[in-house]
Scaffold this active site. Structure first.
Site, PDB file in Angstrom:
ATOM      1  N   HIS A 182       5.598  -3.702   4.714  1.00 52.94           N
ATOM      2  CA  HIS A 182       4.881  -4.976   4.785  1.00 52.94           C
ATOM      3  C   HIS A 182       4.195  -5.229   3.456  1.00 52.94           C
ATOM      4  CE1 HIS A 182       2.266  -1.758   6.303  1.00 52.94           C
ATOM      5  NE2 HIS A 182       1.343  -2.354   5.583  1.00 52.94           N
ATOM      6  N   HIS A 219       0.851  -1.190   0.000  1.00 51.03           N
ATOM      7  CA  HIS A 219       0.000   0.000   0.000  1.00 51.03           C
ATOM      8  C   HIS A 219       0.884   1.236   0.000  1.00 51.03           C
ATOM      9  CE1 HIS A 219      -3.861  -1.895   1.877  1.00 51.03           C
ATOM     10  NE2 HIS A 219      -3.853  -1.978   0.560  1.00 51.03           N
ATOM     11  N   TYR A 220       0.470   2.241  -0.777  1.00 53.47           N
ATOM     12  CA  TYR A 220       1.118   3.542  -0.691  1.00 53.47           C
ATOM     13  C   TYR A 220       0.025   4.611  -0.750  1.00 53.47           C
ATOM     14  CZ  TYR A 220       4.661   7.058  -0.800  1.00 53.47           C
ATOM     15  OH  TYR A 220       5.472   8.101  -0.441  1.00 53.47           O
ATOM     16  N   PRO A 236       0.908   3.626   3.160  1.00 46.80           N
ATOM     17  CA  PRO A 236       0.391   2.651   4.123  1.00 46.80           C
ATOM     18  C   PRO A 236      -0.091   3.375   5.371  1.00 46.80           C
ATOM     19  CG  PRO A 236       2.774   2.783   4.285  1.00 46.80           C
ATOM     20  CD  PRO A 236       2.369   3.768   3.207  1.00 46.80           C
ATOM     21  N   SER A 237      -0.747   2.643   6.260  1.00 44.17           N
ATOM     22  CA  SER A 237      -1.085   3.227   7.562  1.00 44.17           C
ATOM     23  C   SER A 237       0.091   3.074   8.523  1.00 44.17           C
ATOM     24  CB  SER A 237      -2.292   2.528   8.184  1.00 44.17           C
ATOM     25  OG  SER A 237      -3.415   2.698   7.376  1.00 44.17           O
TER      26      SER A 237
END
Ligand code: M7G
Length: 337
Positions: A269, A260-261, A263-264
């Protein structure tokens, strides 16, 4: 087979607070957490509904737990059907049918399966910060085309000051939480990683969702990746897919493997989800396939420190305000006359 994971999330959230006492700066926060003895939701006092998504059948509410400080978030999500043992779960005389109406060939009913086959996946975050609440809030979103310069000036400066705690990640890597859920582990400090069911996974094969977390610390996101990380990325791809096909019988060709970009959580990861499952966060403004990331780095070792990466940001996210101050994003929708 994947059902073994069902209902483990709540147990995993019930971390023993004593274990963490004086071990880190978060010890006070963990001591005050509601998870240790929670058996029902009678102590939850509802404050407001944050998100009610009819399509995902997901309800997110904010409130407090009587006797505990701080806000809490409760996420309730109806689970996917499991195809195994449908006779035992559904098609038997314990599943009560209540008729709504009938008309010619058509009949509408409510079905009440046995309680044990009718659970709602429940995630509780307590104490929840403003940032947690903002993460789950239904809000207008905007696209940022983040150049390398904007990353350094705005995003990086912001996340160095403010980001979610990574304690849960370190707890997994150090076997302080979720140890019995680990699906695969490679302890090599450079190329090693832990493969573990994601918090979002309800445990049914249909919604398979695992997470690979590198042992290496300090890689925040794909922005930090370069050719030195290729052995790590390839090991995660090869060993991760092998472990998943061995344990769950899902072949590599049916896995969606991505970052994800933004990410939270800024410890790198990788998400592994079933291709046939429309997992949350697989849209184009958020997901970056591992295969594409490897290929881009092979073509150009410093690709991710130079590329413009686009991402979506919610108006309630403090990063939105930073980009607004920088003149990159407009004023909030509610402020437009
Ligand atoms: P992300 O891309 O940083 O955030 O992914 P987002 O997908 O939530 O926007 C972090 C992933 O870690 C998510 O898929 C979370 O569901 C998962 N996750 C978060 N926490 C706090 C935990 C946890 O405590 N245990 C496990 N196993 N997964 C978690």
């Amino acid at each position: 087979m994947a059902n073994a994971e069902t209902n483990t999330i709540d147990k995993e959230l019930c971390v023993n607070p004593k274990k963490f006492k004086s071990e880190n700066e978060d010890s006070k926060r963990i001591e005050n957490t509601v998870h240790q003895n929670l058996k029902d939701l009678s102590k939850f006092k509802l404050k407001r509904v944050i998100n009610n998504n009819a399509q995902k059948k997901l309800l997110c509410v904010e409130g407090t737990f009587t006797g505990y400080d701080g806000s809490a978030l409760v996420l309730l999500e109806k689970k996917a059907f499991v195809e195994d043992n449908l006779d035992e779960h559904l098609f038997n005389d314990s599943s009560i049918l209540s008729k709504e109406f009938e008309n010619d060939l058509y009949g509408n009913y409510n079905c009440f399966p046995l309680v044990k086959y009718n659970s709602i996946k429940t995630t509780i975050i307590h104490p929840a910060t403003e940032k947690h609440i903002a993460k789950f809030e239904n809000q207008p979103v905007h696209i940022v085309d983040e150049t390398a310069e904007l990353y350094k000036e705005v995003t990086l400066t912001h996340l160095n000051k403010e980001q979610f705690s990574l304690q849960w990640v370190y707890n997994i890597l150090e076997h302080k939480a979720e140890q019995e859920r680990i699906v695969f582990e490679d302890l090599d400090p450079i190329t090693g990683f832990v493969l573990i069911p994601d918090l979002k996974w309800d445990g049914s094969l249909e919604t398979l969702y695992l997470l690979a977390i590198p042992m290496q610390r300090g890689i925040k996101s794909i922005r930090d990746l370069n050719d030195l990380h290729l052995p790590l990325l390839k090991n995660i791809r090869d060993s991760g897919t092998k472990a998943i096909s061995t344990k769950y019988g899902v072949p590599t060709s049916q896995l969606r493997i991505y970052f994800h970009y933004q990410p939270s959580f800024y410890h790198l990861h990788i998400h592994f989800t079933y291709l046939k499952y429309d997992a949350p966060g697989i849209f184009t403004e958020k997901a970056h396939l591992l295969s594409t990331v490897i290929n881009n780095i092979e073509l150009m070792g410093d690709y991710y420190s130079k590329a413009t990466l686009s991402f979506a940001v919610k108006e309630s996210d403090t990063l939105f305000a930073k980009y607004q101050e920088h003149g990159v994003l407009p004023v909030k929708s509610a402020e437009v006359k």
